[in-house]
Structures are given as structure tokens and as C-alpha cells.
Design a protein around this motif. Structure first.
Motif, PDB file in Angstrom:
ATOM      1  N   ASP A 291       0.821  -1.217   0.000  1.00  0.00           N
ATOM      2  CA  ASP A 291       0.000   0.000   0.000  1.00  0.00           C
ATOM      3  C   ASP A 291       0.855   1.267   0.000  1.00  0.00           C
ATOM      4  O   ASP A 291       0.331   2.369   0.118  1.00  0.00           O
ATOM      5  CB  ASP A 291      -1.024  -0.009   1.147  1.00  0.00           C
ATOM      6  CG  ASP A 291      -0.397   0.114   2.522  1.00  0.00           C
ATOM      7  OD1 ASP A 291       0.765   0.534   2.610  1.00  0.00           O
ATOM      8  OD2 ASP A 291      -1.073  -0.201   3.506  1.00  0.00           O
ATOM      9  N   GLY A 292       2.180   1.100  -0.099  1.00  0.00           N
ATOM     10  CA  GLY A 292       3.042   2.264  -0.281  1.00  0.00           C
ATOM     11  C   GLY A 292       3.467   2.947   1.002  1.00  0.00           C
ATOM     12  O   GLY A 292       4.154   3.966   0.957  1.00  0.00           O
ATOM     13  N   PRO A 295       8.825   1.920   1.678  1.00  0.00           N
ATOM     14  CA  PRO A 295       9.446   1.991   0.344  1.00  0.00           C
ATOM     15  C   PRO A 295       9.318   0.656  -0.395  1.00  0.00           C
ATOM     16  O   PRO A 295       9.361  -0.416   0.222  1.00  0.00           O
ATOM     17  CB  PRO A 295      10.913   2.289   0.658  1.00  0.00           C
ATOM     18  CG  PRO A 295      10.932   2.842   2.033  1.00  0.00           C
ATOM     19  CD  PRO A 295       9.745   2.284   2.746  1.00  0.00           C
ATOM     20  N   ALA A 296       9.173   0.735  -1.716  1.00  0.00           N
ATOM     21  CA  ALA A 296       9.003  -0.476  -2.530  1.00  0.00           C
ATOM     22  C   ALA A 296      10.229  -1.377  -2.451  1.00  0.00           C
ATOM     23  O   ALA A 296      10.135  -2.591  -2.623  1.00  0.00           O
ATOM     24  CB  ALA A 296       8.719  -0.092  -3.973  1.00  0.00           C
ATOM     25  N   ALA A 297      11.386  -0.790  -2.164  1.00  0.00           N
ATOM     26  CA  ALA A 297      12.621  -1.579  -2.137  1.00  0.00           C
ATOM     27  C   ALA A 297      12.868  -2.225  -0.777  1.00  0.00           C
ATOM     28  O   ALA A 297      13.963  -2.716  -0.509  1.00  0.00           O
ATOM     29  CB  ALA A 297      13.793  -0.681  -2.513  1.00  0.00           C
ATOM     30  N   THR A 298      11.840  -2.246   0.092  1.00  0.00           N
ATOM     31  CA  THR A 298      11.988  -2.843   1.420  1.00  0.00           C
ATOM     32  C   THR A 298      12.306  -4.333   1.308  1.00  0.00           C
ATOM     33  O   THR A 298      11.642  -5.067   0.574  1.00  0.00           O
ATOM     34  CB  THR A 298      10.701  -2.644   2.233  1.00  0.00           C
ATOM     35  OG1 THR A 298      10.484  -1.255   2.400  1.00  0.00           O
ATOM     36  CG2 THR A 298      10.789  -3.313   3.588  1.00  0.00           C
TER      37      THR A 298
ATOM     38  N   GLN B  66      -1.518   7.586   0.098  1.00  0.00           N
ATOM     39  CA  GLN B  66      -0.105   7.480   0.387  1.00  0.00           C
ATOM     40  C   GLN B  66       0.439   8.863   0.668  1.00  0.00           C
ATOM     41  O   GLN B  66       0.146   9.807  -0.058  1.00  0.00           O
ATOM     42  CB  GLN B  66       0.609   6.885  -0.821  1.00  0.00           C
ATOM     43  CG  GLN B  66       1.966   6.350  -0.484  1.00  0.00           C
ATOM     44  CD  GLN B  66       2.677   5.812  -1.704  1.00  0.00           C
ATOM     45  OE1 GLN B  66       2.057   5.326  -2.632  1.00  0.00           O
ATOM     46  NE2 GLN B  66       3.966   5.914  -1.704  1.00  0.00           N
ATOM     47  N   TRP B  67       1.220   8.972   1.733  1.00  0.00           N
ATOM     48  CA  TRP B  67       1.770  10.275   2.097  1.00  0.00           C
ATOM     49  C   TRP B  67       3.054  10.032   2.876  1.00  0.00           C
ATOM     50  O   TRP B  67       3.026   9.742   4.044  1.00  0.00           O
ATOM     51  CB  TRP B  67       0.756  11.058   2.948  1.00  0.00           C
ATOM     52  CG  TRP B  67       1.108  12.500   3.113  1.00  0.00           C
ATOM     53  CD1 TRP B  67       2.188  13.161   2.587  1.00  0.00           C
ATOM     54  CD2 TRP B  67       0.383  13.474   3.859  1.00  0.00           C
ATOM     55  NE1 TRP B  67       2.173  14.469   2.945  1.00  0.00           N
ATOM     56  CE2 TRP B  67       1.072  14.696   3.732  1.00  0.00           C
ATOM     57  CE3 TRP B  67      -0.783  13.447   4.618  1.00  0.00           C
ATOM     58  CZ2 TRP B  67       0.646  15.870   4.331  1.00  0.00           C
ATOM     59  CZ3 TRP B  67      -1.206  14.612   5.222  1.00  0.00           C
ATOM     60  CH2 TRP B  67      -0.507  15.813   5.078  1.00  0.00           C
ATOM     61  N   SER B  68       4.179  10.152   2.169  1.00  0.00           N
ATOM     62  CA  SER B  68       5.455   9.882   2.810  1.00  0.00           C
ATOM     63  C   SER B  68       6.227  11.174   3.003  1.00  0.00           C
ATOM     64  O   SER B  68       6.123  12.089   2.209  1.00  0.00           O
ATOM     65  CB  SER B  68       6.292   8.934   1.946  1.00  0.00           C
ATOM     66  OG  SER B  68       5.610   7.734   1.753  1.00  0.00           O
ATOM     67  N   PHE B  69       7.000  11.201   4.067  1.00  0.00           N
ATOM     68  CA  PHE B  69       7.911  12.304   4.313  1.00  0.00           C
ATOM     69  C   PHE B  69       8.867  12.400   3.126  1.00  0.00           C
ATOM     70  O   PHE B  69       9.291  11.378   2.625  1.00  0.00           O
ATOM     71  CB  PHE B  69       8.671  11.994   5.617  1.00  0.00           C
ATOM     72  CG  PHE B  69       9.682  13.002   6.016  1.00  0.00           C
ATOM     73  CD1 PHE B  69       9.323  14.097   6.767  1.00  0.00           C
ATOM     74  CD2 PHE B  69      11.013  12.847   5.649  1.00  0.00           C
ATOM     75  CE1 PHE B  69      10.268  15.020   7.158  1.00  0.00           C
ATOM     76  CE2 PHE B  69      11.951  13.770   6.036  1.00  0.00           C
ATOM     77  CZ  PHE B  69      11.590  14.859   6.783  1.00  0.00           C
ATOM     78  N   PRO B  70       9.294  13.514   2.582  1.00  0.00           N
ATOM     79  CA  PRO B  70       8.988  14.871   3.021  1.00  0.00           C
ATOM     80  C   PRO B  70       7.929  15.569   2.154  1.00  0.00           C
ATOM     81  O   PRO B  70       7.886  16.785   2.161  1.00  0.00           O
ATOM     82  CB  PRO B  70      10.341  15.555   2.858  1.00  0.00           C
ATOM     83  CG  PRO B  70      10.962  14.874   1.666  1.00  0.00           C
ATOM     84  CD  PRO B  70      10.324  13.519   1.538  1.00  0.00           C
ATOM     85  N   ALA B  71       7.101  14.803   1.427  1.00  0.00           N
ATOM     86  CA  ALA B  71       6.091  15.425   0.576  1.00  0.00           C
ATOM     87  C   ALA B  71       5.166  16.298   1.420  1.00  0.00           C
ATOM     88  O   ALA B  71       4.799  15.918   2.527  1.00  0.00           O
ATOM     89  CB  ALA B  71       5.282  14.350  -0.143  1.00  0.00           C
ATOM     90  N   ARG B  72       4.799  17.478   0.885  1.00  0.00           N
ATOM     91  CA  ARG B  72       3.968  18.396   1.686  1.00  0.00           C
ATOM     92  C   ARG B  72       2.495  18.022   1.606  1.00  0.00           C
ATOM     93  O   ARG B  72       1.733  18.344   2.495  1.00  0.00           O
ATOM     94  CB  ARG B  72       4.143  19.810   1.188  1.00  0.00           C
ATOM     95  CG  ARG B  72       5.603  20.184   1.296  1.00  0.00           C
ATOM     96  CD  ARG B  72       5.805  21.638   1.420  1.00  0.00           C
ATOM     97  NE  ARG B  72       7.189  21.850   1.763  1.00  0.00           N
ATOM     98  CZ  ARG B  72       7.731  23.041   1.883  1.00  0.00           C
ATOM     99  NH1 ARG B  72       6.970  24.096   1.701  1.00  0.00           N
ATOM    100  NH2 ARG B  72       8.988  23.168   2.188  1.00  0.00           N
TER     101      ARG B  72
END
Lengths: 410, 293
Positions: A291-292, A295-298, B66-72
């Protein structure tokens, strides 16, 4: 939820006052002798299963797969989501303290380790009932992972449900030359300042990390006696804390602070602020990558030293109102169909507790046909050289030692 | 003799009208104008921003796949959080919370009214002691109170759901009693006496004079009591014995795991909705300007 742990401790003390001989074996034993009696009593019962609700897939599995299967056997399964297993214990102990010994509202608890031991000390679990379950035949009676729960003998007071293997995961895009030992992992941390950290003990995961480092600096788990003695502690732990104090300045934020729990470490990893995370529940990794969140490379780190393994169980409180129904639910959960469904990474991905050697050709092929996770290797691979857990008494001692030896812990 | 009780004297401050009628003194002195008016409106705007700001990340998380650091901003949008919240039993929990909140409000408001009236009118014996007793649930931490009363309720074989309502009502009564005590202190019994003089029965006075005059305060008291039931976690877990799985329970258990940010955000927003709606209804009710206390 430290307050809950404190409250449980308080109730324990109260109970200890009323039952001075709580250390001797006064366990409540199941009154059934025949499985048919259990089935007859269970028909029409509603079983309240109190389980930690932070795992969406686990909740969905219980609601959509296990509950309909239990309904087919005449038992209604009602999942009570809790934020901490201690809340179930608290309820049970309150009921017992109030003299409610046969109509308790908790019928089944997903439990292991410290919570199981606490319940044992208060004689709060029903015991010697697991041998009644027909599907216990599929479980090995010699597997140390299932006969002892963090050093506390199981003695038929809980039935195995899932196996778990402590797992380190890393982002293979960034970590191109992954370490192969725990010592190597700490070296990697020193070479890459700010890119590694671990949850501060007494967090469950951070505490397990301490035990890995203890095994590593002691030259393997064989050199750490499972039973806790103060002499062993004094003998073995200075090197552990020296090692961790040495690596501290190279950790995330220079070791000035640590993630308070595994959730915070996981968030740091999900946000790309550190390159490693660790978990006792690798089953969730597949979903988190898919689900993202991660990271995909985990990838899962494979360590020559092996990692800690444990199992989680289903236990019935001694005062459960619907104990027979709870036994039927547990038996259902141990069936081949349920264990296969639960092991499917798309459903929950929890490792099975059944012994492959005891399965028919047909049943075995059901397990073999499970789709492989792109992230997590199969349990056989993951549990190679699995390290046994230490007795539960080690855990608070190690945590307290960390708190006094590592600057940020003070 | 039939008396039209609808002709009870009009409330003190009549609704403002653009047309200046005879005898209308014009704009009251309390209405601010010019700079002070601007300052007042500016402050109101700042307050709205202050309260709305924390909700922005919640809304964003609720719609983030999906919301990963550091995206605002979320890197992928979607309604996954909503469907997960429904799968987690969010809708049923919402209904249960609503029922619990309304039940607590329905019981705690009349109880608070009786207590407040008794204290204000001097019927109650030992008013100081009674006040202290009434407000004691506010002084004891909910956690301690829940654990202590739970043992008592279990000993007395009180069914968990009944015990839950009982404890929550006890925790809500201080709020309703406080709000209504102020209202009763400012309440003019003259209207009721006049209605009685005109021949209205006690029951009729209660329903057609007393309650309408106190409606704003009753509504405010009921709102606070609703919040006690709506937002409770500790008592629902320990005293409720898992029989009533409310929204706070589902939210807290989801929040204790990783990767659930979207579900937790959706559940939290759902938890904010009813109080906000109720508050808006309270603020815009027609009796807002009448007999304000």
C-alpha cells in the motif's frame, strides 16, 4: 498505556492479598472431559474475543473469515477491539476481585508474554483445556516455541494461534551492502550517522532489540542462560550497554532521543528518515509495502546469528461466561482451512502453528500453494537458526539497565 | 376561562429590525461599531482559523492513500480510509456512540435541572455539602473513578451497559447542574406565577412557561452531557466490559497500530462531526437572543 499496566499491577497486588497462596498451583481447570460436552454447551453461545485492534488485516481476518466459520459451528464471535491487551486483563482481574467467578465478560484473549505471565500469577486463565481440542493434534507437542511463552510454561492454559519471527527490514535502494550479523548492523549504523535507531525500551520491540544485541555481544544465545539470575545479569550486561552507548552518538538525532515505540520507528522508516526498521510481526510488511506505506525496495535482512522467535496464543479467562464457545472458536482457528487462510499474505500473513509433519498430503499442499510474499521469505527461511526467548524476568531487568546506562534513557 | 398563554410578555430584547419602529431606542449601546467592530470580527476570524487549522491535516490524511515524508501533500489521493473505517465497524460504532451520548444527555439533563433548582431555591438541605458532592466526579480522575466504581458495580451484579450509563450520567451531572444553576439563578419566577394566577395548571406552567424559558440553558446542558457520553473511552472499556464498542474504542485501537493514519483520520473526523453539528444548531436556534444566560 502505562496507566493500564499500573492498574493491572494494582489489581494483582489486591488479588495477592486475598489469595495468599497464589504462587502455588491453584489454577482453574476446565470442567469438561469430552469434546462432545463442549460442543453441546457451545451451541448458541456468543464469544467475546478481546484483541489488540491495531492490525487492520487481523481485524478483517477475524470478522470476515473466522467469524463465519465459528457461526457454522453454532458460535457467534464478537470481536472487541482494544488498544492494549492489558485492558482485557484489567477487566478480568476486576471481575475476579468482585467475586464474579463464572460470568465474566471476556471469553477469549489474544495474548502472549508478559500479559500471559501476569494472568498466570493471578490464576486468571482457564487451564488444561487445550488437549480437548481435536485440532490440537496438528500442533507439535515438543515445539519449545509453543510449550513455553517467553519462559512461562503454557501448561494447557492457552492454545497457539500464530508464530512470529523478529525481523529487521531495510530499504535496499539505500542500503546496498546490507550487514549479515547484529554486530555488522551496529557497525553499519556507525558508518552511516543518523540513519539507524531503535525504539526506547521498555517498548516491546526496542526490548527485543536489546536481547538481540545481548546475544550478539555474548557470542550467541547459547551463552545467555534463559533463566534469570542476578549473577548472570551482572556478568553479561556491561558489554551490552557499553556497545549501545558507543553506537549512540551515531544514531538518529545523535542518540539524544529515541523513538518512544515501534510505531514511531516505523513512521521514521516509512518517511525515509532512517533506513532500517524492526518488527516482531513481519506478516504486516507485505501489506505495508504493497500500500506504499513502506518503500518499494523494502527487504528483510537475513542474519547469520538468527533472530528471536515467539508465538502468540488464544487464552480463556478462568471466569469466562462462554468458555465452551471460546474453545470451539479456538479449535476452529486451529483448523487447516483457517491456518491456511490466515497465512495467506493477502489475508493476514501470520505464520501457522501447525506442524507440517502431522499433515496429510492434501493439507500440506494447501500450505505449499500459498502465494509467496515478494517481501517476506517463508517461515522456514525466516526462522532459520531462530533464537529462543529469554525468561520474562530478564526483560524488565534489561530495560531498567538500558534506562540507567544510556544517556537519553535517563 | 381560557387564557392564551402565547400572549406571555415578549422577551426582553426584541429581534432587531431594519425598520425603526416607534419607541425603538435605536442601536443598543452594546453593539460595537467602527474600529472595535473590525477588531471583533478579526478576532472571530482568527478563532475560526485557530479551531479549523488542526482539522486540515486530518482531512488530508483521511483522503490520502499514500503520504510519505517529506512530501507536503499526499502523494496519492483516495477513499481507502473511508472504506477501511467502514470495514473496521466505524458505522456501527458511530451509531452506538450516538445512542450512548443521547442516553446520557436524556438522563443527566433533567437530573441536573432538579439539582440546580433545588440548590437555587433553597429547598435542598445542606446546600454546600450537596454542591461539593455533586461536583466531586469532576475532581476525581476518570481513570481512578472508573476502576473503583467498576468493582462496586460488578459486586452488585449491575449489567455492564447499565453500569456504563450510570457512571457516565454521574460524570455528566456536574456539567448540567452547573449550567442550569446559573440559568435558575437568573430565572424570573414571575412569569410562572402570572400564568398560575391566570389559571394554568402546574403541568401546563411547566411545559408551556418554565421549559420554554429555560430551553437555551437546557440545550446547552444537554450538549455537554452528550459530549461526556460521546467522547468517553476509559469508562466504556472498563465498566462497559466490551459490550458497547463505541467510536472512541475503534479509533483508539486503530491508532495503536502502524499504517492506519487514513482510517484514524476518517474516524476522528466522524467523531468531530456530531458535536460540531449540534453546536451549530445551538448557535443558530431562534431562542439564541432570548433570555440569554
Amino acid at each position: 498505556m502505562g496507566a493500564i499496566a499500573l492498574a493491572v499491577a494494582g489489581l494483582l497486588t489486591l488479588n495477592a492479598c486475598t489469595t495468599p497462596d497464589s504462587s502455588s498451583d491453584t489454577s482453574t481447570l476446565a470442567t469438561y472431559t469430552e469434546w462432545n460436552e463442549v460442543l453441546a454447551d457451545a451451541d448458541g453461545q456468543t464469544v467475546d474475543l478481546w484483541m489488540w485492534g491495531g492490525d487492520e488485516q487481523g481485524n478483517a481476518y477475524v470478522d470476515n473469515v473466522l467469524t463465519p466459520a465459528a457461526a457454522e459451528r453454532g458460535v457467534t464471535l464478537n470481536r472487541v477491539p482494544i488498544a492494549d491487551t492489558g485492558e482485557a486483563l484489567n477487566r478480568m482481574l476486576s471481575e475476579v476481585q468482585a467475586g464474579r467467578t463464572d460470568d465474566g465478560s471476556v471469553d477469549l484473549v489474544w495474548v502472549n508474554g508478559d500479559n500471559f505471565r501476569t494472568g498466570r500469577e493471578a490464576n486468571a486463565w482457564l487451564c488444561e483445556w487445550t488437549s480437548l481440542l481435536p485440532n490440537m493434534e496438528l500442533v507439535s507437542s515438543a515445539d519449545p516455541l509453543l510449550t513455553e511463552d517467553f519462559g512461562t510454561p503454557v501448561n494447557g492454559c492457552e492454545a497457539p494461534w500464530n508464530k512470529a519471527q523478529f525481523t529487521f527490514a531495510y530499504n535496499s535502494d539505500v542500503v546496498t551492502d546490507p550487514p549479515t550479523t547484529v554486530a555488522g548492523l551496529l557497525e553499519w549504523a556507525e558508518d552511516h550517522p543518523g540513519r539507524f535507531t531503535y525504539p526506547a525500551p521498555p517498548d516491546f520491540t526496542g526490548s527485543a532489540f536489546l536481547r538481540h544485541v545481548l546475544y550478539s555481544v555474548s557470542g550467541g544465545y547459547e551463552n545467555v542462560p534463559a533463566e534469570y539470575t542476578e549473577a548472570d545479569f551482572v556478568d553479561l550486561t556491561p558489554e551490552l550497554y557499553d556497545t549501545l552507548a558507543g553506537v549512540a552518538p551515531f544514531l538518529w538525532r545523535g542518540g539524544d532521543t529515541y523513538p518512544a515505540d515501534s510505531d514511531q520507528l516505523n513512521s521514521l522508516y516509512a518517511d525515509g528518515q532512517v533506513d532500517f526498521t524492526m518488527t516482531y510481526g513481519p506478516a504486516t510488511l507485505t501489506q505495508l509495502v504493497e500500500d506504499g506505506t513502506y518503500p518499494a525496495a523494502t527487504k528483510v535482512l537475513s542474519l547469520e546469528d538468527g533472530t528471536l522467535g515467539n508465538a502468540s496464543f488464544l487464552a480463556i479467562p478462568a471466569n469466562a461466561a462462554d468458555a465452551a464457545g471460546a474453545m470451539v472458536v479456538t479449535d476452529t482457528a486451529l483448523s487447516v482451512e483457517q491456518q491456511v487462510a490466515k497465512a495467506d499474505p493477502a489475508t493476514w500473513g501470520q505464520f501457522t502453528v501447525v506442524d507440517y509433519d502431522k499433515l496429510s498430503e492434501n493439507d500440506l499442499s494447501a500450505f505449499k500453494a500459498l502465494p509467496e510474499s515478494p517481501v517476506v521469505p517463508s517461515f522456514d527461511v525466516l526462522s532459520t537458526d531462530a533464537n529462543p526467548e529469554l525468561a520474562a524476568e530478564w526483560v524488565p531487568a534489561l530495560d531498567e539497565g538500558w534506562r540507567t546506562s544510556i544517556p537519553a534513557g535517563r | 376561562m381560557s387564557v392564551s398563554l402565547r400572549s406571555v410578555p415578549p422577551p426582553a430584547s426584541a429581534p432587531r429590525s431594519p425598520v425603526r419602529l416607534q419607541g425603538d431606542p435605536g442601536r443598543p449601546l452594546t453593539t460595537s461599531r467602527g474600529m472595535s467592530r473590525m477588531a471583533r470580527q478579526g478576532l472571530a476570524l482568527l478563532l475560526i482559523v485557530w479551531f479549523a487549522l488542526p482539522l486540515v491535516p486530518l482531512v488530508l490524511w483521511g483522503l490520502a492513500e499514500q503520504w510519505s515524508f517529506p512530501a507536503r501533500l499526499p502523494t496519492e489521493w483516495g477513499l481507502g480510509g473511508v472504506s477501511s473505517a467502514l470495514a473496521a465497524g466505524g458505522a456501527e460504532a458511530f451509531a452506538r456512540s450516538l445512542t450512548l451520548g443521547l442516553t446520557v444527555a436524556t438522563i443527566a439533563t433533567p437530573l441536573g435541572a432538579v439539582a440546580a433548582r433545588g440548590l437555587v431555591n433553597g429547598w435542598a438541605p445542606m446546600p454546600r455539602t450537596l454542591t461539593a458532592l455533586l461536583f466531586s466526579p469532576l475532581l476525581i480522575p476518570a481513570f481512578v473513578a472508573a476502576l473503583g466504581t467498576n468493582i462496586l458495580l460488578l459486586r452488585a451484579h449491575v449489567p455492564p451497559v447499565m453500569g456504563l450509563v450510570l457512571v457516565l450520567v454521574a460524570m455528566a451531572v456536574p456539567y448540567t447542574a452547573f449550567v442550569l444553576r446559573t440559568a435558575y439563578a437568573a430565572h424570573d419566577v414571575g412569569y410562572e406565577e402570572e400564568a398560575r394566577t391566570l389559571g394554568a395548571s402546574r403541568r401546563r406552567v411547566l411545559w408551556q412557561v418554565h421549559i420554554p424559558l429555560l430551553t437555551p440553558a437546557l440545550a446547552r446542558a444537554a450538549f455537554l452531557a452528550f459530549l461526556v457520553g460521546w467522547s468517553d473511552y476509559i469508562v466504556t472499556v472498563f465498566v462497559g466490559g466490551g459490550q458497547v464498542v463505541t467510536l472512541p474504542l475503534v479509533t483508539a485501537s486503530a491508532a495503536s497500530g502502524v499504517g492506519n493514519d487514513a482510517v484514524v483520520a476518517v474516524l476522528s473526523l466522524a467523531a468531530i462531526l456530531p458535536p460540531v453539528v449540534l453546536l451549530a444548531v445551538l448557535a443558530n436556534s431562534r431562542w439564541r437572543t432570548e433570555g440569554a444566560v
